[in-house]
Design a protein around this motif. Structure first.
Motif, PDB file in Angstrom:
ATOM      1  N   GLY A 393      -3.706  -4.007  11.391  1.00  7.26           N
ATOM      2  CA  GLY A 393      -2.632  -3.227  10.788  1.00  7.26           C
ATOM      3  C   GLY A 393      -1.809  -2.501  11.831  1.00  7.26           C
ATOM      4  O   GLY A 393      -0.567  -2.502  11.798  1.00  7.26           O
ATOM      5  N   ARG A 412       3.797  -0.675   6.651  1.00  6.68           N
ATOM      6  CA  ARG A 412       2.518  -1.227   6.181  1.00  6.68           C
ATOM      7  C   ARG A 412       2.762  -2.405   5.223  1.00  6.68           C
ATOM      8  O   ARG A 412       2.093  -3.434   5.299  1.00  6.68           O
ATOM      9  N   LEU A 429      -5.945  -6.441   7.292  1.00  7.12           N
ATOM     10  CA  LEU A 429      -5.269  -5.453   8.140  1.00  7.12           C
ATOM     11  C   LEU A 429      -6.241  -4.465   8.774  1.00  7.12           C
ATOM     12  O   LEU A 429      -5.970  -3.917   9.843  1.00  7.12           O
TER      13      LEU A 429
END
Length: 590
Positions: A393, A412, A429
């Motif tokens: 992520g 995100r 992620l």
């Protein structure tokens, strides 16, 4: 009846309390024979071979099985040998070529000392005699300057050159059994063909047997008498190479065949010409480096590329093909502004058909930041290009943070969307790179490059280290993304079968100059230059009746001063790149 040189019986290996990763594997290798262990990453090929030499990871445990090595009328059970006894066998009677040469070579010692160590330890050979033999071996594995390689450290060599040094180290003591773990994965096709020819020659000279660990069925067809196919730790098919390759019976073997990239046998219709809208234009790009020399010697000037002219049309793929050291990556780095070209060369970029043309190496700071958003790179080694300390992520959102794009939540969401684009689940992620396979890591590298919505993607050997089926998936992915986003690709490769699949235009480089340039449909069916012909001839095919033509490879892969008269040149004093037919340029005299 001749006894097998090596016999593996019912071998099972596991890690801790988890189920076995290798289960009931059995095969035998006869003296002088080549046995190919075929399968994708994770099939258990390498760990089976490591068990032979007792070099398994500390957490690995052998649950059952026996490995018998028989030579000169004596037999020994390798799994029961002491460490001291195994030291007499490793490198001397059984050698292994490892897949990752940088991890297998000491960064602190010169290559000559590392390769000659085998002879001093096992043959008690005087230093001068060992040096002579090592230099001869360096020459045989394709080093143009063996004396310079003797004095070099591993980090001063390209990946292909380091692999040649590993092969020289394994072969210099002329072992009875050579275990070659993907020995040609990192090599150019011409070097691969020469190395495979070298292994065959050594087999004839010394009677050496070979276990060839590979996922390349073309290499198998050229090398092996026997084939053992592994999948998920088990043997799923075995038999003589002509039978397995000619009529594969197991579904997994058939799947490997279907995924193997090949140069198409029938030319496709010629692609439409039209070079009005160029996104990238390299003009008269040259790059020379000055290498430090030891002692009182003068510094050496090396020409990485010389007067390269390349044009990439918007929405298309330009492939630059050539062996290690041909100048491909240098051109890519100059195209991205990471290297400065020598005086007289320039790189022009236009991110939009209506935008002003920008000179990449004369940009202001603001223009450079904008350019770095529009042009991204996918690297050859996805593991090295992903930070092991950052979760996926963070890896994917970091470029957007640097460029100040979106809120934290938007970044995100963009990262999750890019993972879906490359066929991965957004739940990944939170993981670290080590939790992914090689193919998944390459997908992650592509996803990171796409987070900034670039218009130009430079792909530096993006599939060279991948299994054939994973390679097929990545190529499909790159094609789909190109078409969906209207991307333009500068695609660096040494694999013509991959290039035939993805490219609209191909430039073949050799020793810093473009020697031939044309659309793939012209290049593969009417190659004019001896080096291009060598690249095509060196492409291994999964057919035992169509072996590599090593003589044709040797002509094109030799020094430019040995090429036929029309193409011959010395240094960088090459003839001009001449258009021999519409859209087809060849570097030749008159």
């Amino acid at each position: 009846m001749v006894a097998p040189l090596l016999e593996v019986r019912d071998l099972s290996i596991g890690f801790g309390s988890a189920p076995a990763v290798v289960r009931d594997v059995s095969f035998e290798v006869m003296p002088g024979e080549t046995l190919a262990l075929v399968g994708e990453s994770g099939s258990g090929k390498t760990i089976t071979c490591r068990a032979v030499l007792q070099i398994l990871p500390a957490t690995a445990k052998i649950h059952s099985g026996a490995i018998t090595f028989s030579s000169a009328g004596t037999s020994c059970e390798l799994l029961s040998q002491s460490r001291r006894q195994m030291r007499q066998i490793r490198g001397n009677r059984i050698s292994m070529i490892f897949q990752e040469p940088m991890r297998s070579l000491s960064p602190l010692h010169r290559l000559g000392d590392q390769v000659s160590e085998v002879l001093r330890l096992h043959r008690d050979m005087p230093k001068s005699q060992a040096k002579k033999l090592v230099l001869e071996t360096f020459e045989r594995v394709g080093f143009p300057e063996p004396a310079r390689v003797w004095k070099s450290y591993p980090f001063e060599m390209s990946g292909g050159m380091r692999q040649r040094a590993m092969i020289a180290m394994a072969m210099v003591a002329k072992p009875e059994l050579l275990i070659a773990d993907e020995p040609t994965t990192a090599l150019d096709v011409t070097t691969q063909a020469q190395v495979l020819g070298l292994i065959k020659d050594l087999q004839k000279e010394t009677g050496m047997a070979v276990i060839l660990v590979t996922h390349d069925l073309g290499v198998v067809a050229n090398m092996a008498e026997q084939v053992v196919v592994m999948n998920k730790g088990r043997v799923v098919e075995r038999g003589p190479a002509p039978a397995v390759l000619g009529a594969p019976a197991h579904g997994y073997t058939k799947k490997l065949f279907a995924a193997a990239p090949m140069i198409p046998e029938v030319a496709a219709p010629a692609r439409a010409e039209g070079r009005n809208d160029l996104i990238l234009d390299l003009r008269d790009v040259s790059k020379t480096y000055t290498m430090r020399a030891g002692g009182w010697s003068k510094p050496v000037t090396i020409t990485a590329c010389h007067e390269v002219n390349l044009s990439l049309e918007r929405g298309k793929t330009l492939a630059v093909v050539g062996e290690s050291g041909s100048g491909k990556t240098t051109c890519a780095r100059i195209a991205l502004g990471a290297e400065l070209p020598d005086d007289g060369g320039e790189v022009l970029f236009r991110h939009d058909p209506d935008a002003e043309v920008v000179k990449i190496h004369d940009m202001s700071l603001r223009e450079r930041v904008c350019f770095q958003r529009q042009a991204q790179m996918v690297f050859q080694d996805p593991y090295s290009s992903l930070s092991p300390r950052m979760r996926i992520g963070q890896t994917l959102t970091e470029p957007m943070e640097i460029h100040g794009l979106g809120t934290k939540a938007e970044r995100r969401e963009k990262a999750a969307e890019m993972l879906r684009w490359v066929g991965l689940d957004p739940s990944m992620l939170a993981r670290y790179p080590h939790a992914f396979s090689g193919g998944q890591r390459q997908r992650l590298s592509i996803a990171r490059a796409l987070t900034l919505d670039p218009v130009l993607l430079v792909c530096d050997e993006p599939t060279s280290a991948l299994d054939v089926s994973v390679q097929e998936q990545i190529l499909c992915l790159l094609e789909n993304i190109r078409d969906r986003m209207g991307l333009s690709y500068l695609f660096i490769s040494h694999d013509l079968a991959v290039v035939a699949r993805i490219a609209d235009e191909v430039a073949v480089m050799r020793q810093g100059v473009v020697v031939e340039q044309a659309p793939p449909d012209t290049l593969f069916y009417n190659p004019r230059h001896p080096y291009t012909r060598a690249l095509i001839a060196a492409q291994p095919e999964p057919d035992v009746n169509r072996p590599i033509d090593l003589k044709l490879v040797a002509i094109g892969a030799g020094k430019p001063s040995t090429w036929p008269e029309a193409f011959r040149f010395e240094g960088v004093a090459a003839p001009a790149l001449t258009e021999v037919e519409p859209g087809h340029k060849v570097r030749c005299h008159g």
